[in-house]
Motif scaffolding. Structure first.
Motif, PDB file in Angstrom:
ATOM      1  N   ASN A  87       0.819  -1.210   0.000  1.00 28.26           N
ATOM      2  CA  ASN A  87       0.000   0.000   0.000  1.00 28.26           C
ATOM      3  C   ASN A  87       0.851   1.257   0.000  1.00 28.26           C
ATOM      4  O   ASN A  87       0.525   2.249  -0.664  1.00 28.26           O
ATOM      5  CB  ASN A  87      -0.935  -0.013   1.206  1.00 28.26           C
ATOM      6  N   TYR A 119      -1.490 -11.417  -8.155  1.00 23.73           N
ATOM      7  CA  TYR A 119      -2.611 -10.722  -7.512  1.00 23.73           C
ATOM      8  C   TYR A 119      -3.866 -11.597  -7.544  1.00 23.73           C
ATOM      9  O   TYR A 119      -4.581 -11.710  -6.546  1.00 23.73           O
ATOM     10  CB  TYR A 119      -2.894  -9.395  -8.214  1.00 23.73           C
ATOM     11  N   GLU A 123      -6.109 -13.062  -4.437  1.00 23.55           N
ATOM     12  CA  GLU A 123      -7.554 -12.846  -4.376  1.00 23.55           C
ATOM     13  C   GLU A 123      -8.277 -14.171  -4.136  1.00 23.55           C
ATOM     14  O   GLU A 123      -9.173 -14.254  -3.286  1.00 23.55           O
ATOM     15  CB  GLU A 123      -8.015 -12.218  -5.699  1.00 23.55           C
ATOM     16  N   THR A 222      -8.195  -4.555   1.146  1.00 24.48           N
ATOM     17  CA  THR A 222      -9.204  -3.573   0.724  1.00 24.48           C
ATOM     18  C   THR A 222      -8.572  -2.212   0.507  1.00 24.48           C
ATOM     19  O   THR A 222      -8.923  -1.493  -0.450  1.00 24.48           O
ATOM     20  CB  THR A 222     -10.327  -3.490   1.772  1.00 24.48           C
ATOM     21  N   TRP A 224      -5.594  -1.687  -0.518  1.00 30.29           N
ATOM     22  CA  TRP A 224      -4.904  -1.736  -1.811  1.00 30.29           C
ATOM     23  C   TRP A 224      -5.893  -1.454  -2.936  1.00 30.29           C
ATOM     24  O   TRP A 224      -5.592  -0.692  -3.857  1.00 30.29           O
ATOM     25  CB  TRP A 224      -4.246  -3.100  -2.016  1.00 30.29           C
ATOM     26  N   ARG A 225      -7.051  -2.051  -2.863  1.00 26.58           N
ATOM     27  CA  ARG A 225      -8.061  -1.808  -3.894  1.00 26.58           C
ATOM     28  C   ARG A 225      -8.484  -0.344  -3.929  1.00 26.58           C
ATOM     29  O   ARG A 225      -8.645   0.250  -5.001  1.00 26.58           O
ATOM     30  CB  ARG A 225      -9.281  -2.701  -3.642  1.00 26.58           C
ATOM     31  N   HIS A 228      -5.644   1.681  -5.434  1.00 25.60           N
ATOM     32  CA  HIS A 228      -5.575   1.415  -6.873  1.00 25.60           C
ATOM     33  C   HIS A 228      -6.634   2.240  -7.598  1.00 25.60           C
ATOM     34  O   HIS A 228      -6.344   2.893  -8.611  1.00 25.60           O
ATOM     35  CB  HIS A 228      -5.788  -0.083  -7.122  1.00 25.60           C
ATOM     36  N   LEU A 229      -7.840   2.215  -7.084  1.00 25.32           N
ATOM     37  CA  LEU A 229      -8.912   2.998  -7.696  1.00 25.32           C
ATOM     38  C   LEU A 229      -8.567   4.483  -7.691  1.00 25.32           C
ATOM     39  O   LEU A 229      -8.755   5.176  -8.703  1.00 25.32           O
ATOM     40  CB  LEU A 229     -10.227   2.756  -6.948  1.00 25.32           C
ATOM     41  N   LEU A 251     -12.920  -1.293 -11.069  1.00 28.75           N
ATOM     42  CA  LEU A 251     -12.319  -1.288  -9.741  1.00 28.75           C
ATOM     43  C   LEU A 251     -13.343  -0.938  -8.669  1.00 28.75           C
ATOM     44  O   LEU A 251     -13.285  -1.458  -7.552  1.00 28.75           O
ATOM     45  CB  LEU A 251     -11.148  -0.298  -9.705  1.00 28.75           C
ATOM     46  N   THR A 254     -15.122  -4.041  -7.698  1.00 27.81           N
ATOM     47  CA  THR A 254     -14.366  -4.964  -6.844  1.00 27.81           C
ATOM     48  C   THR A 254     -14.472  -4.564  -5.381  1.00 27.81           C
ATOM     49  O   THR A 254     -14.387  -5.428  -4.494  1.00 27.81           O
ATOM     50  CB  THR A 254     -12.878  -5.024  -7.251  1.00 27.81           C
ATOM     51  N   LEU A 255     -14.653  -3.287  -5.113  1.00 28.81           N
ATOM     52  CA  LEU A 255     -14.746  -2.830  -3.722  1.00 28.81           C
ATOM     53  C   LEU A 255     -16.014  -3.324  -3.042  1.00 28.81           C
ATOM     54  O   LEU A 255     -16.093  -3.325  -1.809  1.00 28.81           O
ATOM     55  CB  LEU A 255     -14.685  -1.304  -3.659  1.00 28.81           C
TER      56      LEU A 255
END
Length: 270
Positions: A87, A119, A123, A222, A224-225, A228-229, A251, A254-255
């Motif tokens: 992160n 990745y 997941e 989470t 990281w997601r 990323h977004l 993205l 995915t959250l």
């Protein structure tokens, strides 16, 4: 005090151990955009750390199947620490604007983080599974086999719920015996089981420590997601992704897929 050794016939022992020659030989920037080296190195660092996360999660799943619960929890805690580093790796890209990203974006071709097998396996190990997302790797048989194995095997969360069941907590048989490749769906009985852990136990108890380590991993993944977004929205807005995905909107979806959902919802019951 003795002086350090200053004479070596070939590369220094440090270079041999770290593999600096290999690192320097990694593919470099394809443009002269000053931001591209940071983008490339950040991506390479993330791949290396996702490899570490995968190793620890695989180990934790195996250990959760036996009596060595503290060792499993320690492996999960190490994975959470690696996610903290991943992160932090977003920071060099935090100020990448659309104009500066466009200066080297063509160099990516059809490459996209969406295609990272490491990745994707992380997941799957965390229980966020989708058979269709493994298909992109069919052209690489060894990687594809590893992804299918992770898809079809119990996830870290499945293994943790089996521990709860063995310790006398009420985990429904339908949860424990569901096909591992199917997406996990939250269950109210599982939520109550985790609520019991938090209501009745505390620091130093093996189940409580397990729950907190799992929560740390869920939070780190989470985050990281989320980052990323944020990086995608900042650098390219709502444009389509380089790998053909819908970019930011993909993205965002995915959250909505929570990692270890009852560990979060159970807190409302305590």
């Amino acid at each position: 005090m003795g002086s350090p050794e200053l004479s070596f016939t070939h590369a220094t022992p440090y270079d041999d151990y770290v593999g600096t020659a290999t690192l320097r030989a990694l593919p470099g920037p394809r443009t002269d955009a000053p931001e591209e080296p940071a983008f490339l190195v950040t991506t390479q660092v993330m791949e290396l750390y996702f490899g570490l996360v995968r190793t620890e999660l695989r180990l934790a799943v195996r250990l959760l199947g036996g009596p060595r619960l503290p060792e499993a929890t320690a492996a999960i805690a190490r994975a959470a620490a690696y996610l903290d580093v991943v992160n932090a790796a977003w920071r060099p890209l935090n100020r990448l604007t659309p104009r500066r990203f466009n200066a080297f974006r063509a160099g990516l071709g059809e490459g996209s983080g969406f295609q990272s097998a490491l990745y994707r396996e992380v997941e799957f190990l965390l229980g966020d599974k989708s058979a269709s997302l493994a298909q992109v790797h069919r052209g690489n048989p060894e990687t594809y086999r590893e992804l299918l194995a992770a898809l079809r095997a119990p996830s870290l969360y499945d293994a943790a719920l089996s521990v709860l069941d063995r310790r006398g907590y009420d985990v429904p048989a339908a949860v424990l015996t569901r096909a591992p490749e199917t997406p996990y769906r939250p269950d109210p009985q599982v939520e109550k089981a985790w609520a019991r852990v938090y209501a009745e136990l505390g620091p130093g108890d093996e189940l409580w420590e397990l729950a907190e380590a799992l929560t740390d991993v869920s939070d780190g993944f989470t985050q990281w997601r989320v980052r990323h977004l944020a990086a995608v929205r900042r650098s390219m807005g709502a444009k389509a992704g380089t790998g053909g995905s819908s970019g930011a909107s993909w993205l965002e979806r995915t959250l909505r897929r929570e990692i270890f959902p009852e560990l979060w919802s159970a807190r409302t019951l305590v």
